[in-house]
Enzyme design. Structure first.
Site, short mmCIF file in Angstrom:
data_model
loop_
_atom_site.label_atom_id
_atom_site.label_comp_id
_atom_site.label_asym_id
_atom_site.label_seq_id
_atom_site.Cartn_x
_atom_site.Cartn_y
_atom_site.Cartn_z
N GLY B 248 0.82 -1.20 0.00
CA GLY B 248 0.00 0.00 0.00
C GLY B 248 0.86 1.25 0.00
O GLY B 248 2.05 1.23 0.32
N GLY B 250 2.40 4.64 1.32
CA GLY B 250 2.70 5.17 2.63
C GLY B 250 4.00 4.67 3.21
O GLY B 250 4.65 3.77 2.67
N GLU B 273 -0.67 -1.52 -6.84
CA GLU B 273 -1.34 -0.37 -7.44
C GLU B 273 -0.39 0.81 -7.57
O GLU B 273 -0.59 1.67 -8.41
CB GLU B 273 -2.58 0.02 -6.64
CG GLU B 273 -2.31 0.37 -5.19
CD GLU B 273 -3.57 0.69 -4.39
OE1 GLU B 273 -4.65 0.14 -4.74
OE2 GLU B 273 -3.49 1.47 -3.44
N ASN B 363 -8.10 8.84 4.82
CA ASN B 363 -7.90 8.91 3.36
C ASN B 363 -8.98 8.13 2.61
O ASN B 363 -9.68 8.67 1.78
CB ASN B 363 -6.53 8.36 2.99
CG ASN B 363 -5.40 9.16 3.61
OD1 ASN B 363 -5.55 10.36 3.85
ND2 ASN B 363 -4.29 8.51 3.90
N GLY B 367 -7.05 0.58 -2.34
CA GLY B 367 -7.05 -0.76 -2.91
C GLY B 367 -6.88 -1.86 -1.89
O GLY B 367 -6.82 -3.03 -2.25
#
Lengths: 487, 487
Positions: B248, B250, B273, B363, B367
């Protein structure tokens, strides 16, 4: 071999895979002799099935102390009692995922498979009965296989099944299924005969389904859903044959399908995990052209009609492994319309399918998550109240979440239907409260939501009172406020 | 056309699809002129993107009042403020699903698409820049298209993209992708030039990523995850090339990938992603043989290195539509190892990815759900505490659930990793508490869980105190009990 002789193959600590899905195609003999060994020798097993078993097997085995661990689904009062007491470790799983996890080693492997068969072919391959469930993958993985050959099942069941098992990873190919009626696999489960440790003869029927007949509330829910489909057709978003339908096991989802009998929709198909009475009524009416599932669970009368006419129905039916009937790849590709039952949902459309009071397991998530996440339309239905109005099925905050608001497009009760597509949480709440909530609880939810919105947030809540309704029910027997005067 | 002239094409109530995914490949000019029109004429739009925008665009547009409705993801402090105040209606969506819902009419159609391009080919087809996101589907559906031709983007980006859009339903075929490196589509977005309403020239860079460098805690998390992978390889459940990795956006997920640099794993691929700095470090080290994603979001230094060497990297990179990068069909088929960040998780492994205090959007789910549900391994990582220890990331009950315990295999903090596969909820809780919880909170959770188990249930909870920690934090500034003496 007798069932008693076959029972000698088991040792404590083994993982056993049993056929059976929503009472259909379960083993009839071995559960009894295994329970006796639990009584006599303290035998303890991990039991993996397709879904729930019939013939009181789960309850009887639970009472015997046989079941140390259980997955992926159950629907028995006595097994549930032991799960909730912490005596049986229950893994509540998406029904498409159990064999995926077995295959990749995330779960310990199946030691012994016990599978019901309608026939054993000359090459040793096994013809299942009224369900496929996880049977094919259990057979592939097990070191030893016990076949229960059920003479009460018609040989005409041969040809009804379509056995396809995805390969391991990496290197897996797409599942080639592109319509509900397509066949992509074999009509029987191939097996090396050397691994067949026993063949046990049985001669008894599946348990009948326990669905209640439609009542005023379930008829109203069905009407709201059918009206919604009509509006979608009128808007050009669905054709009059809709898209392949899925309906969860149980009275309410069965009643919704039943409601389609009075609709003008035709050329419909079903792509579901279980076929209930309503599916056969729609096949008989000609409105369903084809039905695909992993099991057939019927009332006694409908079951007789099916078994007496297997040849005729078999042209418009197929039973698949539950991995395929519930596979996210297929659900998304076909664009399933998924209809599942909620235990409760909250004002934002988060659904609790499993946990009474947020803590006590009812049955399990089953296939609802497999379908709801990737469906063209994800619909959840429930009566607006339970226990004579003491429990509202729509609550400020769900005490357990099985399906998040992301995966819930439509909710419906006997009061109405809320189409939540494209709405933000505050909008979802307003619509759910006005459309779906029982009048006795509407003002309470309006008040909760208004005060929560004043406190702010994307999904406004008041944590200090989010579960007050459930606690009030636990202490007073009702979610209603003592001072409120119900209409 | 100038951006100002292009802005005249918009009317209030329109649905606008904008390119941009995790700050990459977003439109640079139109957000400014649209915000000006909101100031001047009160223009109000529904804004749909790939994911978050860069260049302060979401905040600026929120401040102007332009955004009436927003989907499917954002990561901006000022837009978040308006979402949580109820001034912007935000639809928080699985990132693979937005264009599916647009395609089938569950969402209102895109009126105008605004897309950044590196080039327009002679046939009119559009070459995207550093993200694909939902751009191809926006272009296909929009009545009018505005292209922002960004001269700051190297022409060498042409060939990096693989544009594949699934057909409608019924009649959809399998997505033919069977490996992270495979190409199944076109290298540009085809479009009827008659629908191109404007071409606007821009010349500015993507915003750099805001990831923090690894620290002691994130390094410890990475070590636990790498050690777990090593154990899986040793047990024969993974090969030394693992399975395709997703991480992810971050700091923490990036740090976990960074930790692979010190591992012995090689021949790895990424199917994610977003590609962050760590992905390029692993491409540079040779440990990644290929990386597939929908966007590239880098620090300023790494972005320079990428743009100066596009030709070299392009042989081992592909950017796909987010519908494909995140598609459940592909995630399940490839057997992704998914690594995502939790805001908080509870003792049973239910994960809150989005809502601070259960109410306020951070946020969005992004995904994470697309990957976690169907992954070979679904891993969630977080630091055990936040705000200097005042907040425990592991709580009795998650105040908002984005990922249910069904979809969470592994949780890890700097204290350790809990492998939850095959465990029942009571077992999951015991392991999570001992392995992942900060010592200051362990006894509090042991006490909660023991008392909840005494009250019974499959997933034991005490509803009367399930959110006490969050309420204590709201009133005292800390989840710690006032009388407790932290170690």
């Amino acid at each position: 071999m007798s069932a008693e002789q076959a029972a000698a193959l088991f040792r404590s600590g083994m993982t056993v895979g049993m056929s059976g899905f929503t009472k259909a195609g379960d083993c009839k003999a071995l559960p009894h002799v295994l329970a006796r060994r639990a009584h006599d020798d303290g035998l303890r097993l991990t039991l993996v099935t397709g879904a729930s078993l019939g013939n009181d097997s789960d309850g009887m085995m639970a009472d015997s102390g046989l079941i140390a661990r259980r997955m992926p689904f159950q629907a028995d009062a006595r097994l549930r009692r032991d799960i909730n007491a912490g005596r049986v470790m229950f893994m509540d799983q998406h029904l498409s995922e159990t064999v995926e996890q077995l295959r990749c080693g995330s779960l310990p492997p199946i030691d012994v498979a016990i599978v019901e068969a309608a026939a054993i072919r000359e090459d040793g391959s096994i013809v299942p009965t009224t369900s496929v469930g996880n049977t094919a993958s259990f057979v592939r993985q097990a070191r030893q296989i016990i076949v229960e050959l059920n003479l009460a099942m018609p040989l005409a069941l041969e040809g009804l099944h379509d056995i396809y098992i995805p390969a391991g990873r990496p290197g897996r190919e797409p599942i080639p299924l592109t319509s509900a009626s397509q066949r992509i696999g074999a009509s029987a489960i191939s097996v090396d005969p050397a691994r067949i440790a026993a063949i046990v003869i049985t001669d008894s029927a599946d348990s009948p389904s326990a669905n209640l007949p439609p009542d005023d509330e379930t008829r109203a829910i069905a009407r709201h859903v059918v009206d919604f489909f009509s509006a979608e057709v009128a808007a050009g978003r669905l054709s009059p044959s809709l898209l392949p339908l899925q309906a969860g096991i149980g009275t309410i989802a069965n009643a919704v399908l039943h409601g389609l009998l009075e609709s003008s929709f035709s050329g419909m198909t079903m792509y579901s995990e279980v076929l209930q009475d309503s599916s056969f009524e729609l096949l008989d009416s000609g409105q369903f052209t084809f039905a695909s599932a992993s099991s057939i669970t019927l009332s006694a009368g409908m079951n007789r009609r099916f078994l007496d006419n297997v040849e005729r129905y078999a042209q418009r039916l197929v039973l698949r492994p539950q991995e395929i009937s519930n596979h996210p790849e297929i659900v998304r590709r076909l664009g399933i319309i998924a209809i599942n039952t909620a235990l409760e949902f909250d004002i934002y459309g988060n659904v609790n399918s499993t946990h009474v009071g947020g803590t006590h397991m009812m049955n399990g998530i089953g296939g609802s998550g497999d379908f709801a996440r990737n469906a063209h339309l994800s619909i959840f239905v429930t009566k607006s109240v339970a226990k004579g109005g003491a429990i509202s099925s729509v609550v400020p905050m769900a005490t357990h979440v099985d399906h998040t608001e992301h995966d819930v497009d439509i909710v419906a009760t006997e009061w109405g239907l809320a189409d939540l597509r494209g709405l933000a949480p505050r909008e979802r709440a307003a619509l759910i409260i006005e459309r779906c909530v029982h009048p006795d609880y509407r003002d309470m939810l309006r008040s909760y939501h208004a005060r929560a919105c004043a406190a702010g947030g994307h999904t406004p809540h008041l944590l200090a009172e989010a579960f007050d309704w459930h606690q009030r029910h636990a202490s007073t027997g009702s979610m209603l406020e003592p001072l409120a005067e119900p209409a």
